[in-house]
Design an enzyme around this catalytic site. Structure first.
Site, PDB file in Angstrom:
ATOM      1  N   GLU A 193     -36.119  15.876  45.864  1.00 44.68           N
ATOM      2  CA  GLU A 193     -37.552  16.107  45.996  1.00 44.68           C
ATOM      3  C   GLU A 193     -37.871  17.491  45.494  1.00 44.68           C
ATOM      4  OE1 GLU A 193     -41.090  15.271  49.125  1.00 44.68           O
ATOM      5  OE2 GLU A 193     -39.245  16.065  49.885  1.00 44.68           O
ATOM      6  N   GLU A 366     -37.718  14.340  60.230  1.00 46.65           N
ATOM      7  CA  GLU A 366     -37.134  13.572  59.120  1.00 46.65           C
ATOM      8  C   GLU A 366     -37.131  12.070  59.401  1.00 46.65           C
ATOM      9  OE1 GLU A 366     -36.935  15.204  56.548  1.00 46.65           O
ATOM     10  OE2 GLU A 366     -36.935  17.181  57.477  1.00 46.65           O
ATOM     11  N   HIS A 369     -40.392  10.419  58.621  1.00 46.13           N
ATOM     12  CA  HIS A 369     -40.570  10.159  57.192  1.00 46.13           C
ATOM     13  C   HIS A 369     -39.979   8.819  56.771  1.00 46.13           C
ATOM     14  CE1 HIS A 369     -42.437  13.729  55.648  1.00 46.13           C
ATOM     15  NE2 HIS A 369     -41.453  14.545  55.972  1.00 46.13           N
TER      16      HIS A 369
END
Length: 930
Positions: A193, A366, A369
């Site tokens: 990313e 996390e 996500h």
């Protein structure tokens, strides 16, 4: 993704930076590091937002064209063979693609990769070899040319290529670690990313171009190989029996930035969530025990999100893995989440309470996500704030569920909400949502605005809608867009349908314009009713906005009264510059408070009579902790903006003498740290230290040094905070006890508890000599745990002697400090004293080339600049900083430089305006009564 002490090099993301170490809260420069979550993307330009800012130095935006859609991928068959000795890799790609429009070329993303051969095989047709590869390095693209047009329909694109396992913490890179026997080895790991998958394989590296992936890795047989999915086959390599070919199951349809693979030596602990998902936490060899806490959090968190979203986790497994060299805090790769060691590993004996909390928050972030970002992905980087803002909000909801004793929502206000308000009050802020063209622009946008303001406005939205309708809307959004891409407006539509409220209208006022309002409140009593006059105007760090084109917000306003401080008496939506509100049945002796719970994203200026009536609620604790914190923080911010005298805030701070709450003290400590830093530019710095000692001594005596029966997490955090504050301010009994305990610790007589190490280390260094520093560096070398190394690195700058400060700065760039941690060592020097600030800035200038090359213009360079110069308070320093960066370009930090120069000028104005009054007040407090 989560931000950490450094963003990434050129394109990595950084999520959070330093855990909320209570001791750091006494350091005004490091305070911003506490839980900021940012993102970082590689950058060579800056986006100039249309704000009241000096735009003449902003570069032109780069022209950018997204990939053509005439050919797109359906499935990537990818086989990679990394060489952990020569740091190269070989790759074979066989991608099933659809040709939408006949074309004789295919345009893909590709960076730092050499293509050896490429061909296209139409379905049922003859192979066509590519006749040329045209690399557009600036745009990180390659055009494959074919001798004849590829016809509409399906086919297979075959590419053989080679690349480098780089040392830049982005793409497919190498990470250095030591085996238990001390041998240096390397793992091959990924960080894609936002736009670095193209460094590992040629691909369509845009979030909306989703495909499935079949991944195989050829690895040494004694290494662990992991990817997004579970292993379905493992067999010896036909040409080399020291290698294994490991094949993974087909992924769901997904974006390239979420693909991941790791090859290295790891141990793991395993568990299973109540809904049947296998969870593993991978740790360095020999440290499996340190993965148990994160495993416990993950196993609780998956079912929590399953239930909250009412959508099951879509993969059969999830791995969480600690990576030695990692620029971000963590990265949410689907099914294989990568972390910094300090964001995942907890040692039962040597980890402090703030580290546990940090790990819990990062795991919560996390795993959120996996649904919000991975299952449903933003259509383009413009909407990345929604991924990050949402995950930064719901991580607190998750930790509150797992650990109710953390009182985590009060901590949110200090860690995220007030940080975002401070940054967003600057003229050089930017809207949450900014149109992004070239991906390099993302870097400038991903900061505390996108993460912390994003989280704060989502918290405000959740409060405005109510939990039931919010969940209903979230469920509908995830179902509607699962395995697809969505924009911010798509979420607003779903929440609007669920709640019947004008969500898009309200939220666009918070996401599409920068800044926030100050709500000005006055009141009068009419019989049994209280009449409130409420108005809004833009709040600026330099004072209220007085321009003609003052923006307005749609402001959800809640009101409570002294009758029941925990209960909202009235809710209104302020959609105009001013309004009048009547609250029935409020007796004249009752106070009225706006924004109970400190949920609305605004500051408040009460009339002096209203403020006066609220102040006793601080002393007698009838105001809730979060409201005591919010009141103090608003007034501190108003004093910095020149709207009230700083002396008024010092008087208010004295009312906190009975305060029991950790987070309230933490915010007070932060603001006193800012003030102490400001007054280090005067000759009465010692007087503010005395004020700090007097304010913190009663709570210090009450807590003592030893943990008492029945104490919990927050008591441990408070003790560390208070002792660190007293020690740094030179409180003699604290200093003597810290030295005694430090000596016993070093000699092995009585090892310091993990929660006392930071305050003790800080105290003995602040008042220490070269022998103290040498001892601390020795402890650093001996430390087996990254948490302990980081703990020491962050306080080394407290040393006072100029020659020793220089030694610490030299140490920051040595082999003993991991590249991503250099920034916190330099920042610690800058934040500890006036001399340290000057020395750190000179060091950064003298070593600029090395530092800039090391971080390649990514997030870490922005953090470094901010930490080094934000504390100056002389006009000419703003000019010096501006001038330096005009001749030493740091495109990824352009906005940061502007914000720092603005902060320096604000500090200088504050000092000129209030220094004499503060001095007189502090002297008067010391004078014996007449």
């Amino acid at each position: 993704m989560l931000l950490v002490l450094g963003r990434r090099v050129s394109l990595s993301f950084v999520k959070r930076v330093i855990p909320q170490d209570p001791v750091l809260l006494s350091n005004p420069i490091l305070q911003d590091f506490r839980t900021i979550k940012f993102r970082v993307i590689h950058s060579s330009t800056v986006f100039a937002s249309a704000t009241r800012q000096n735009t003449d130095t902003m570069p032109e935006r780069r022209p950018f064209v997204r990939l053509p859609t005439d050919v797109y991928p359906v499935n990537y068959g990818l086989c990679l063979k990394p060489d952990l000795i020569d740091f190269t890799f070989e790759g074979k790609l066989e991608a099933i693609v659809k040709v939408n429009l006949a074309t004789n070329q295919i345009v893909m993303n590709c960076a730092d990769i050499d293509i050896i051969t490429a061909s296209f095989v139409p379905e049922g047709g003859e192979e066509i070899n590519a006749t040329g590869f045209n690399y557009q390095n600036e745009d990180e693209k390659v055009t494959l040319s074919f001798p004849s047009a590829l016809q509409k329909g399906s086919g297979t694109l075959k590419i053989d290529f080679v690349g480098e396992l780089n040392d830049k913490m982005k793409g497919f890179y190498r990470s250095k670690y030591a085996t238990p026997a001390g041998e240096i080895r390397y793992a091959a790991v990924t960080q894609f990313e936002a736009t670095d998958a193209r460094r590992a394989f040629p691909c369509w590296d845009e979030p909306a171009i989703k495909a499935t992936f079949d991944i195989s890795l050829i690895v040494p047989k004694d290494r662990v190989a992991l990817s997004n999915m579970n292993v379905i086959d493992r067999k010896p390599h036909p040409e080399d029996d020291s290698l294994l070919e490991v094949k993974f199951a087909t992924t769901p349809i997904m974006s390239t930035y979420l693909v991941a693979f790791v090859i290295g030596e790891y141990d793991f602990v395993e568990g299973q969530s109540s809904d049947g998902v296998t969870v593993r936490v991978y740790t360095p060899t020999g440290k499996a025990e340190q993965g148990k806490f994160a495993l416990e959090v993950a196993v609780k968190t998956l079912p929590f999100y399953n239930d909250y979203f009412n959508v099951p986790y879509p993969l059969p497994k999830i791995d969480l893995i600690a990576i030695a060299d990692f620029a971000a805090g963590a990265m949410e790769n689907w099914g294989l989440v990568t972390y910094r060691e300090t964001a995942l590993l907890i040692d039962p004996k040597n980890s402090c309470s703030s580290s546990r909390q940090w790990v819990a928050l990062v795991v919560g972030h996390e795993l959120a996500h996996q649904w919000f970002g991975n299952l449903v992905t933003m259509e383009w980087w413009t909407h990345l704030w929604l991924n990050e803002g949402f995950a930064s909000w719901i991580e607190y909801l998750c930790v509150d569920h797992c650990f109710p004793d953390y009182d985590i929502w009060t901590q949110f206000v200090s860690a995220d909400y007030t940080r975002a308000l401070d940054l967003d009050a600057l003229d050089n802020s930017h809207p949450i949502e900014v149109n992004v063209g070239h991906p390099s622009e993302v870097d400038e946008i991903f900061d505390a605005i996108s993460y912390s303001k994003g989280a704060s406005v989502i918290r405000m939205l959740h409060n405005y809608i109510g939990d039931e309708d919010f969940r209903k809307g979230m469920h509908s959004y995830l179902l509607k867009f699962q395995h697809k891409n969505a924009a911010t407006e798509d979420l607003w539509d779903c929440l609007e349908q669920a709640s019947g409220k004008p969500i898009a209208l309200v939220m666009s006022s918070w996401t599409k314009q920068m800044g926030f309002p100050i709500i000005v409140v006055d009141q009068e009593q009419q019989g049994d009713d209280r009449i409130l006059k409420i108005s809004q105007k833009k709040f600026c760090a330099s004072g209220p906005h007085n321009g003609e084109d003052c923006p307005n917000w749609m402001v959800p306003i809640s009101i409570c009264t002294g009758e029941d401080p925990g209960c909202t008496k009235l809710k209104v939506l302020l959609d105009s510059p001013e309004t009048t509100i009547t609250i029935n049945n409020v007796s004249p002796d009752q106070w009225v408070k706006i924004n109970p719970g400190t949920v609305g994203f605004y500051r408040i200026q009460y009339s002096s009579a209203m403020l006066e009536s609220l102040l006793p609620g601080i002393r007698d604790l009838t105001l809730l902790p979060v409201d005591r914190l919010g009141l103090q923080n608003d007034l501190f911010s108003l004093s910095r903006a020149g709207m009230i005298s700083t002396v008024e805030v010092l008087k208010l701070m004295e009312a906190f003498v009975n305060e029991p709450n950790y987070t309230v003290w933490s915010d007070l400590s932060c603001n006193l740290g800012v003030l102490s830093s400001l007054l280090s530019h005067t000759d009465f710095h010692e007087e503010i230290q005395e004020f700090i000692r007097e304010l913190f001594t009663p709570i210090g005596l009450k807590l003592g040094w030893e943990c008492k029966q029945g104490e919990g997490h927050l008591d441990a955090l408070l003790r560390g905070l208070v002792l660190g504050k007293l020690g740094k301010a030179g409180h003699k009994p604290t200093l003597e006890e810290a030295r005694r305990r430090f000596k016993d610790h070093v000699e092995g007589k009585q090892i310091l508890s993990a929660d006392l190490r930071s305050p003790v280390y800080l105290t003995v260094l602040k008042h220490g000599d070269s022998a103290t520093l040498d001892t601390m560096l020795k402890l650093h070398k001996q430390a087996d745990m990254q948490e302990e190394k980081n703990r020491i690195e962050r306080v080394l700058g407290a040393i006072s002697a100029p020659d020793l400060i220089q030694k610490v700065l030299t140490f920051a760039l040595s082999e003993d400090v991991r590249p991503q941690d250099t920034v916190s060592v330099i920042g610690g020097v800058a934040g500890s004293s006036k001399h340290g600030r000057k020395a750190a800035w000179k060091f950064v200038k003298d070593n600029w080339e090395e530092l800039h090359n090391r971080y390649q213009g990514g997030f870490l360079i922005s953090r470094l600049i901010k930490l080094s110069v934000d504390g100056f308070a002389i006009d000419k320093m703003a000019a010096e900083v501006k001038s330096f960066f005009e001749s030493h370009h740091a495109p990824a930090a352009e906005r940061t430089v502007q914000q720092c120069c603005e902060n320096i000028l604000l500090n200088a104005a504050w000092l000129k305006r209030d220094a004499d009054d503060i001095h007189q007040y502090l002297l008067k407090r010391k004078a014996p009564p007449v």
